[in-house]
Motif scaffolding. Structure first.
Motif, PDB file in Angstrom:
ATOM      1  N   LEU A  83       0.686  -1.228   0.210  1.00 49.21           N
ATOM      2  CA  LEU A  83       0.033  -0.019   0.117  1.00 49.21           C
ATOM      3  C   LEU A  83       0.951   1.334   0.016  1.00 49.21           C
ATOM      4  O   LEU A  83       0.543   2.053  -0.718  1.00 49.21           O
ATOM      5  N   LEU A  84       2.036   1.172   0.661  1.00 50.55           N
ATOM      6  CA  LEU A  84       2.739   2.375   0.775  1.00 50.55           C
ATOM      7  C   LEU A  84       3.604   2.607  -0.744  1.00 50.55           C
ATOM      8  O   LEU A  84       3.544   3.854  -1.330  1.00 50.55           O
ATOM      9  N   ILE A  85       4.021   1.421  -1.202  1.00 51.63           N
ATOM     10  CA  ILE A  85       4.457   1.589  -2.570  1.00 51.63           C
ATOM     11  C   ILE A  85       3.488   2.242  -3.588  1.00 51.63           C
ATOM     12  O   ILE A  85       3.807   3.047  -4.108  1.00 51.63           O
ATOM     13  N   LEU A 139       4.667 -13.740   1.133  1.00 53.21           N
ATOM     14  CA  LEU A 139       4.959 -12.552   1.138  1.00 53.21           C
ATOM     15  C   LEU A 139       5.150 -11.735  -0.171  1.00 53.21           C
ATOM     16  O   LEU A 139       4.697 -10.586   0.097  1.00 53.21           O
ATOM     17  N   ILE A 140       5.770 -12.240  -1.193  1.00 58.45           N
ATOM     18  CA  ILE A 140       5.601 -11.663  -2.414  1.00 58.45           C
ATOM     19  C   ILE A 140       4.089 -11.207  -2.834  1.00 58.45           C
ATOM     20  O   ILE A 140       3.464 -10.028  -3.243  1.00 58.45           O
ATOM     21  N   LEU A 141       3.012 -12.289  -2.397  1.00 57.08           N
ATOM     22  CA  LEU A 141       1.636 -12.065  -3.018  1.00 57.08           C
ATOM     23  C   LEU A 141       0.923 -10.991  -2.171  1.00 57.08           C
ATOM     24  O   LEU A 141       0.272 -10.229  -2.519  1.00 57.08           O
ATOM     25  N   SER A 142       1.299 -11.038  -0.816  1.00 59.41           N
ATOM     26  CA  SER A 142       0.876 -10.078   0.093  1.00 59.41           C
ATOM     27  C   SER A 142       1.110  -8.600  -0.225  1.00 59.41           C
ATOM     28  O   SER A 142       0.277  -7.915  -0.098  1.00 59.41           O
ATOM     29  N   THR A 143       2.707  -8.562  -0.914  1.00 56.60           N
ATOM     30  CA  THR A 143       2.917  -7.105  -1.138  1.00 56.60           C
ATOM     31  C   THR A 143       2.382  -6.982  -2.360  1.00 56.60           C
ATOM     32  O   THR A 143       1.781  -5.669  -2.490  1.00 56.60           O
ATOM     33  N   LEU A 144       2.122  -7.810  -3.234  1.00 57.00           N
ATOM     34  CA  LEU A 144       1.223  -7.400  -4.516  1.00 57.00           C
ATOM     35  C   LEU A 144      -0.081  -7.188  -4.168  1.00 57.00           C
ATOM     36  O   LEU A 144      -0.525  -5.972  -5.012  1.00 57.00           O
ATOM     37  N   LEU A 145      -0.618  -7.557  -3.599  1.00 52.77           N
ATOM     38  CA  LEU A 145      -2.123  -7.499  -2.998  1.00 52.77           C
ATOM     39  C   LEU A 145      -2.237  -6.113  -2.535  1.00 52.77           C
ATOM     40  O   LEU A 145      -3.337  -5.257  -2.848  1.00 52.77           O
ATOM     41  N   GLY A 146      -1.437  -5.490  -1.656  1.00 54.86           N
ATOM     42  CA  GLY A 146      -1.190  -4.268  -1.094  1.00 54.86           C
ATOM     43  C   GLY A 146      -1.079  -3.228  -2.126  1.00 54.86           C
ATOM     44  O   GLY A 146      -1.513  -2.214  -1.787  1.00 54.86           O
ATOM     45  N   ILE A 147      -0.465  -3.543  -3.268  1.00 54.68           N
ATOM     46  CA  ILE A 147      -0.207  -2.667  -4.369  1.00 54.68           C
ATOM     47  C   ILE A 147      -1.726  -2.791  -5.135  1.00 54.68           C
ATOM     48  O   ILE A 147      -2.211  -1.774  -5.722  1.00 54.68           O
ATOM     49  N   VAL A 194      -4.875  -3.910  -4.550  1.00 57.72           N
ATOM     50  CA  VAL A 194      -6.314  -3.637  -4.062  1.00 57.72           C
ATOM     51  C   VAL A 194      -6.733  -2.394  -4.277  1.00 57.72           C
ATOM     52  O   VAL A 194      -7.837  -1.943  -4.612  1.00 57.72           O
ATOM     53  N   PRO A 195      -5.675  -1.310  -3.650  1.00 59.36           N
ATOM     54  CA  PRO A 195      -6.046  -0.008  -3.821  1.00 59.36           C
ATOM     55  C   PRO A 195      -6.393   0.499  -5.453  1.00 59.36           C
ATOM     56  O   PRO A 195      -6.988   1.433  -5.643  1.00 59.36           O
ATOM     57  N   PHE A 196      -5.325   0.036  -6.147  1.00 57.92           N
ATOM     58  CA  PHE A 196      -5.253   0.191  -7.507  1.00 57.92           C
ATOM     59  C   PHE A 196      -6.714  -0.299  -8.112  1.00 57.92           C
ATOM     60  O   PHE A 196      -7.328   0.419  -8.840  1.00 57.92           O
ATOM     61  N   ALA A 197      -7.134  -1.410  -7.798  1.00 57.67           N
ATOM     62  CA  ALA A 197      -8.539  -2.129  -8.435  1.00 57.67           C
ATOM     63  C   ALA A 197      -9.698  -1.189  -7.875  1.00 57.67           C
ATOM     64  O   ALA A 197     -10.355  -0.791  -8.438  1.00 57.67           O
ATOM     65  N   LEU A 249     -16.267   3.948  -6.723  1.00 57.26           N
ATOM     66  CA  LEU A 249     -16.077   4.114  -5.126  1.00 57.26           C
ATOM     67  C   LEU A 249     -15.196   5.323  -4.789  1.00 57.26           C
ATOM     68  O   LEU A 249     -15.628   6.114  -4.022  1.00 57.26           O
ATOM     69  N   PHE A 250     -14.083   5.498  -5.519  1.00 55.54           N
ATOM     70  CA  PHE A 250     -13.121   6.323  -5.188  1.00 55.54           C
ATOM     71  C   PHE A 250     -12.615   6.962  -6.424  1.00 55.54           C
ATOM     72  O   PHE A 250     -12.440   6.538  -7.601  1.00 55.54           O
ATOM     73  N   THR A 251     -12.424   8.326  -6.180  1.00 55.67           N
ATOM     74  CA  THR A 251     -11.912   8.952  -7.198  1.00 55.67           C
ATOM     75  C   THR A 251     -10.460   9.535  -7.108  1.00 55.67           C
ATOM     76  O   THR A 251     -10.209  10.071  -6.063  1.00 55.67           O
ATOM     77  N   GLY A 252      -9.464   9.422  -8.117  1.00 53.85           N
ATOM     78  CA  GLY A 252      -8.214  10.179  -7.940  1.00 53.85           C
ATOM     79  C   GLY A 252      -7.622   9.468  -6.758  1.00 53.85           C
ATOM     80  O   GLY A 252      -7.562   8.274  -6.623  1.00 53.85           O
ATOM     81  N   LYS A 253      -7.185  10.407  -5.997  1.00 56.66           N
ATOM     82  CA  LYS A 253      -6.104  10.064  -4.803  1.00 56.66           C
ATOM     83  C   LYS A 253      -7.054   9.805  -3.472  1.00 56.66           C
ATOM     84  O   LYS A 253      -6.477   9.673  -2.356  1.00 56.66           O
ATOM     85  N   SER A 254      -8.407   9.972  -3.641  1.00 57.23           N
ATOM     86  CA  SER A 254      -9.327   9.667  -2.446  1.00 57.23           C
ATOM     87  C   SER A 254      -8.960   8.274  -1.766  1.00 57.23           C
ATOM     88  O   SER A 254      -9.537   7.926  -0.840  1.00 57.23           O
ATOM     89  N   ILE A 255      -8.437   7.380  -2.606  1.00 53.68           N
ATOM     90  CA  ILE A 255      -8.004   6.018  -2.131  1.00 53.68           C
ATOM     91  C   ILE A 255      -7.323   6.005  -1.123  1.00 53.68           C
ATOM     92  O   ILE A 255      -7.263   5.068  -0.191  1.00 53.68           O
ATOM     93  N   LEU A 256      -6.221   7.061  -1.301  1.00 51.12           N
ATOM     94  CA  LEU A 256      -5.403   7.035  -0.105  1.00 51.12           C
ATOM     95  C   LEU A 256      -5.743   7.392   1.246  1.00 51.12           C
ATOM     96  O   LEU A 256      -5.317   6.894   2.160  1.00 51.12           O
ATOM     97  N   VAL A 257      -6.747   7.808   1.612  1.00 52.03           N
ATOM     98  CA  VAL A 257      -7.244   8.129   2.700  1.00 52.03           C
ATOM     99  C   VAL A 257      -7.592   7.087   3.386  1.00 52.03           C
ATOM    100  O   VAL A 257      -7.188   6.917   4.626  1.00 52.03           O
ATOM    101  N   PRO A 258      -8.647   6.207   3.208  1.00 51.55           N
ATOM    102  CA  PRO A 258      -8.823   5.045   3.955  1.00 51.55           C
ATOM    103  C   PRO A 258      -7.597   4.183   4.427  1.00 51.55           C
ATOM    104  O   PRO A 258      -7.510   3.695   5.482  1.00 51.55           O
TER     105      PRO A 258
END
Length: 186
Positions: free
Chosen positions: A58-60, A110-118, A120-123, A129-138
């Motif tokens: 998610l941080l990435i 470990l790799i799968l979990s990191t890729l999911l972190g990237i 899920v917010p991308f999807a 539901l989300f527009t632009g950078k509003s995904i970052l807030v939650p």
């Protein structure tokens, strides 16, 4: 998506980690066999590292969305950090199972979990539901709740057990720096 909803997301991150630790403790207390306690310890450690890896992903994603250059720097730093996460998972797995053929499983998770972190917010950012950078807030608020839980419950308790005279000073200093930076940024 800010303000009050951020507080709810922060609380949900805090509550998530609290529930995971409480569940892990209750499972290990209900089983009295040594083997069962090892399984609980291994699964709890694996779950903790995998959740941590999800939020690394998610941080990435967040930093790449915010600024490409900072995102690449964070990506490289987390890639180096993943080496140590992989080492920890491999050590736990090998110590428990004693079989080097099973080391591929936790590294893959470990790799799968990191890729999911990237991913899920991308999807979710591609959905309505989300527009632009509003995904970052939650997601960043949930991450903040998790870090608050770790610092208040685990780190402060650990420093109190060690009777470290300077721990309280550094805790207050960290809060002061946060308040100063927050007040200057608004």
């Amino acid at each position: 998506m800010g303000g009050t909803s951020s507080t709810l997301y922060i609380f949900s991150g805090f509550l998530l980690l609290f529930l995971i630790q409480t569940l892990n403790r209750s499972i290990s207390c209900t089983h009295h066999k040594k083997h069962q306690n090892h399984i609980t310890t291994v699964s709890g450690s694996m779950a903790g590292i995998l959740i941590h890896s999800f939020f690394d992903g998610l941080l990435i994603y967040s930093t790449l969305l915010f600024n490409q250059y900072i995102g690449i720097a964070v990506l490289l730093g987390i890639m180096l950090h993943k080496f140590f996460d992989g080492f920890i998972l491999s050590t736990i797995t090998y110590t428990y199972y004693g079989n080097s053929k099973k080391l591929f499983i936790p590294i893959s998770l470990l790799i799968l979990s990191t890729l999911l972190g990237i991913g899920v917010p991308f999807a979710l950012s591609e959905s309505s539901l989300f527009t632009g950078k509003s995904i970052l807030v939650p997601f960043l608020s949930i991450t903040a709740g998790i870090f608050l839980y770790i610092s208040t419950v685990d780190l402060i308790t650990l420093s109190n057990l060690k009777n470290d005279r300077f721990a309280g000073f550094f805790f207050l200093f960290g809060i002061s720096v946060f308040i100063l930076l927050h007040s200057f940024s608004h």
